[in-house]
Design an enzyme around this catalytic site. Sequence first.
Site, PDB file in Angstrom:
ATOM      1  N   LYS A  95       3.841  -6.163 -10.478  1.00 10.22           N
ATOM      2  CA  LYS A  95       2.343  -5.915 -10.353  1.00 10.22           C
ATOM      3  C   LYS A  95       1.598  -5.511 -11.557  1.00 10.22           C
ATOM      4  O   LYS A  95       1.989  -4.418 -12.207  1.00 10.22           O
ATOM      5  CB  LYS A  95       1.955  -4.873  -9.433  1.00 10.22           C
ATOM      6  CG  LYS A  95       0.505  -4.569  -8.647  1.00 10.22           C
ATOM      7  CD  LYS A  95       0.515  -3.493  -8.136  1.00 10.22           C
ATOM      8  CE  LYS A  95      -1.295  -3.271  -8.222  1.00 10.22           C
ATOM      9  NZ  LYS A  95      -1.470  -1.632  -7.638  1.00 10.22           N
ATOM     10  N   ASN A 205      -2.382   2.735  -0.958  1.00  4.99           N
ATOM     11  CA  ASN A 205      -1.380   3.790  -1.368  1.00  4.99           C
ATOM     12  C   ASN A 205      -2.239   5.240  -0.698  1.00  4.99           C
ATOM     13  O   ASN A 205      -1.499   5.780   0.097  1.00  4.99           O
ATOM     14  CB  ASN A 205      -1.309   4.057  -2.685  1.00  4.99           C
ATOM     15  CG  ASN A 205       0.069   5.189  -3.135  1.00  4.99           C
ATOM     16  OD1 ASN A 205       0.581   4.978  -4.066  1.00  4.99           O
ATOM     17  ND2 ASN A 205       0.268   6.104  -2.142  1.00  4.99           N
TER      18      ASN A 205
END
Length: 256
Positions: A95, A205
């Site tokens: 990522k 998250n």
Amino acid sequence: MRLYGVDIGSRLLLGTAQYPSPAILGDAVEASRAEIVTVSLRREAGGDQHGQAFWTLIRDMGVRVLPNTAGCHTVKEAVTTAQMAREVFDTNWIKLEVIGDNDTLCPNVFELVEAARVLSEDGFEVFPYTTEDLVVAEHLLQAGCKVLMPWGAPIGTGLGLNNVYGLRTMRAHFSDVPMIIDAGIGLPSHAAHAMELGFDAVLLNTAVARAGNPVAMAQAFAQAIEAGSMARSADPMEARDMASPSTPVLGKASLG
């Protein structure tokens, strides 16, 4: 959902930072039914092998790891971090984050495209954290990316989808490219909205990790994403400016 030739059953990707404890992280991942979790090498690979216990925890979950280059501000930093992550986590997936502004954590799209090109040429399969800009997206695809990860809002804000028009346009313009909304999601309703717009998955998250009950919130997000995906597949009605009766009036008895 197919990402770089890998079939993924869950459309929720979960970050692993900021949880109250490793046990709660493990329970949240299980409740979310996520098959991919993101891990920041720069956070977890500190001195004295502090990251080893964390890496063991992640490995025991049986999920796929998507390392990220969080905290990087230049091409050199991002490429070096990605190469280290490949050695540590034994994966070509990365990522890619290249931050351009510390207050908004907005991507530096110029450095991002160049880093994506370098990493793609080095055999990485890049998941770029980007904006909803169509020109930037085109350059990322030309650089070798086969997945795009536009932000919903700045990282950690929980604001949801700030630019629905831009995201809808991006989704329509690159209809065959897998797209994952990354950053800014705060509520399960935000995630459902992203899926209703046609995005393939959501990565989050803070919304789970910092919730009062992370495990329950993870489960709520899993259900919201499933509902949003089903709604999209069901071909929802279009919004209207004028009211339209749901009960037919043709043949209605006159009481006058």
